[in-house]
Write an enzyme that holds these catalytic residues in place. Structure first.
Site, PDB file in Angstrom:
ATOM      1  N   HIS A 283       5.063  -5.530  10.315  1.00  0.00           N
ATOM      2  CA  HIS A 283       3.809  -5.406  10.092  1.00  0.00           C
ATOM      3  C   HIS A 283       3.386  -3.942  10.283  1.00  0.00           C
ATOM      4  CE1 HIS A 283      -0.527  -6.015  11.385  1.00  0.00           C
ATOM      5  NE2 HIS A 283      -0.276  -4.830  12.112  1.00  0.00           N
ATOM      6  N   GLU A 284       3.916  -3.087  11.355  1.00  0.00           N
ATOM      7  CA  GLU A 284       3.498  -1.677  11.638  1.00  0.00           C
ATOM      8  C   GLU A 284       3.869  -0.992  10.409  1.00  0.00           C
ATOM      9  OE1 GLU A 284       1.669  -0.648  13.765  1.00  0.00           O
ATOM     10  OE2 GLU A 284       1.511  -2.444  14.801  1.00  0.00           O
ATOM     11  N   HIS A 287       1.491  -1.161   7.446  1.00  0.00           N
ATOM     12  CA  HIS A 287       0.526   0.102   7.521  1.00  0.00           C
ATOM     13  C   HIS A 287       0.933   1.461   6.625  1.00  0.00           C
ATOM     14  CE1 HIS A 287      -2.445  -2.318   9.753  1.00  0.00           C
ATOM     15  NE2 HIS A 287      -1.607  -2.295  10.892  1.00  0.00           N
ATOM     16  N   GLU A 362      -5.274  -4.821   8.902  1.00  0.00           N
ATOM     17  CA  GLU A 362      -4.509  -5.953   9.558  1.00  0.00           C
ATOM     18  C   GLU A 362      -4.047  -7.072   8.983  1.00  0.00           C
ATOM     19  OE1 GLU A 362      -3.158  -5.001  12.752  1.00  0.00           O
ATOM     20  OE2 GLU A 362      -4.159  -3.232  12.292  1.00  0.00           O
ATOM     21  N   ASP A 366      -0.140  -7.832   8.136  1.00  0.00           N
ATOM     22  CA  ASP A 366       0.201  -9.076   8.230  1.00  0.00           C
ATOM     23  C   ASP A 366       0.967  -9.685   6.835  1.00  0.00           C
ATOM     24  OD1 ASP A 366      -0.276  -9.168  10.837  1.00  0.00           O
ATOM     25  OD2 ASP A 366      -1.938 -10.419  10.789  1.00  0.00           O
TER      26      ASP A 366
END
Length: 424
Positions: A283-284, A287, A362, A366
């Site tokens: 997930h990070e 970004h 976000e 995901d």
């Protein structure tokens, strides 16, 4: 008749407080529901739900009283002309040490140091109560009073190092750059931002926490394999001793260009399986891959430049200084302080829009993790972290839309399920 700038700021402060209180009351009603949302019913036991409910209600009341205190203090200080009185006190301090009123840069530094000291004195009691009563009561606080005091002392020392040169530079820019003041201020803020982003993780964060390389093993291998598959230029992988202060968990990335680093809280590693930690990092890394950080940075620069441009129209507004009690002198630095008060309505709108954008990012991150095949592990990690952090199971939609930079757990789980079905 002069324009009532002070009255406008006070009225807006009260209006914002009323709006926030209304949203807070809606959130309290959501927190007091007897059962969690259906999507979380199987995930939370009755005991876990009651503990999360009690924790969030305690935080709600703490926030209610701290916001009431903050708003009251702000209005009292404004209406009693605290700022010009503090300025005259700063002048007296400078004169006491042999300087004249004409040393505006020095007086401005003294003013900001005194004002920062006032803020610390007002904030410390609430910080102590939050840490050693609210967080302690619910099992999250791990720090001792000695660590708390140490952190406060380090924070004050850093302020004494960085605040004076920054204040001096801003004051000189305001005094000497004329019609190009907006560009000079924006460029200075940009330079300071890049400087702090560079030194914070390597020079400042280690003053508060211990960073150690993640030991060799299967978790490190999984993370390095994930980073390699995405061509993420990972140079260092750290474990941080977050458990010395709190049981809450987190993970983040930092670094410029080809020098990227990942930091895992030890609490995250303890609370989640290796596959779940890897899913959180997927997930990070989403970004990063989707360019969210540079997009946010560029957006922030546009907002700052726009605000500084707007500032040029207000800095010399007739009656502005007099409205806030500056009858004897009009310090150039105070023009930007007064502008910050006046742009309060704009800040509320910008904050709301930034939260909406953050929530969108976000969901995208995901979705990125889901497309990498981490949907089941990400779902479990989010549920586990939500439970361990005792996040609010029930969230009012209006409160969430206004305040949350991350979507509530239920919304994220639904989006992950939808993305998973599309990928099949």
């Amino acid at each position: 008749m002069p324009f009532p700038y002070l009255q406008l700021v006070v009225q807006f402060s009260l209006s914002v407080y009323a709006l926030h209180t209304y949203l807070d009351v809606r959130q309290l009603r959501a927190l007091q529901r007897q059962k969690p949302p259906p999507q979380l019913a199987e995930h939370l036991t009755d005991e876990q739900y009651k503990k999360a409910q009690a924790y969030n209600i305690d935080k709600w009341w703490f926030s209610f009283y701290s916001n009431l205190f903050s708003t009251t203090v702000t209005i009292v200080l404004l209406t009693t002309w605290f700022m010009p009185k503090l300025w005259e006190t700063s002048v007296a301090v400078a004169v006491h040490f042999g300087y004249s009123r004409s040393h505006e840069v020095l007086i401005t530094i003294v003013y900001n140091l005194l004002d920062a000291g006032k803020d610390i004195l007002l904030a410390v009691p609430f910080s102590l109560y939050s840490t050693f009563v609210v967080e302690q009561r619910h099992g999250f606080n791990k720090q001792t009073l000695a660590i708390f005091i140490k952190d406060q002392v380090i924070g004050i020392a850093l302020g004494l190092v960085f605040l004076p040169p920054i204040i001096a530079a801003v004051t000189l820019i305001l005094k000497n750059t004329g019609p190009l003041v907006a560009l000079y201020l924006w460029f200075f803020i940009l330079v300071v931002s890049l400087f702090m982003m560079t030194i914070y993780p390597v020079a400042i964060a280690p003053l508060f926490n211990k960073f150690t390389p993640l030991p060799e093993g299967s978790l490190r291998n999984k993370i390095e394999a994930l980073a390699g598959s995405l061509k993420f230029p990972l140079t260092k992988l750290f474990l941080i001793d977050g458990s010395t202060r709190s049981a809450h968990s987190n993970a983040y990335m930092y670094g410029f260009f080809k020098n990227k680093r990942i930091v895992l809280f030890d609490t995250l590693v303890e609370q989640c399986k290796e596959e779940e930690v890897t899913a959180v990092l997927a997930h990070e890394l989403g970004h990063w891959k989707l360019g969210h950080t540079p997009k946010n940075f560029l957006l922030g620069q546009v907002v700052i430049l726009s605000q500084m441009s707007l500032f040029t129209f207000f800095r010399a507004a007739p009656g502005l200084f007099e409205s806030f009690g500056f009858l004897k002198q009009q310090p150039v630095f105070m023009s930007i302080v007064l502008f910050q008060l006046l742009q309060g309505p704009l800040d509320e709108v910008i904050g709301l829009l930034i939260n909406q954008l953050s929530r969108r990012y976000e969901f995208q991150a995901d979705d990125f993790a889901v497309k990498l095949g981490h949907a089941p592990e990400l779902r479990e990690a989010l549920k586990k972290l939500d439970s361990n952090n005792k996040s609010a199971p029930n969230v009012d939609p209006w409160y969430s839309a206004y305040h949350y930079s991350h979507p509530p757990l239920v919304e994220r789980l639904n989006a992950i399920d939808t993305a998973s079905k599309k990928g099949k």
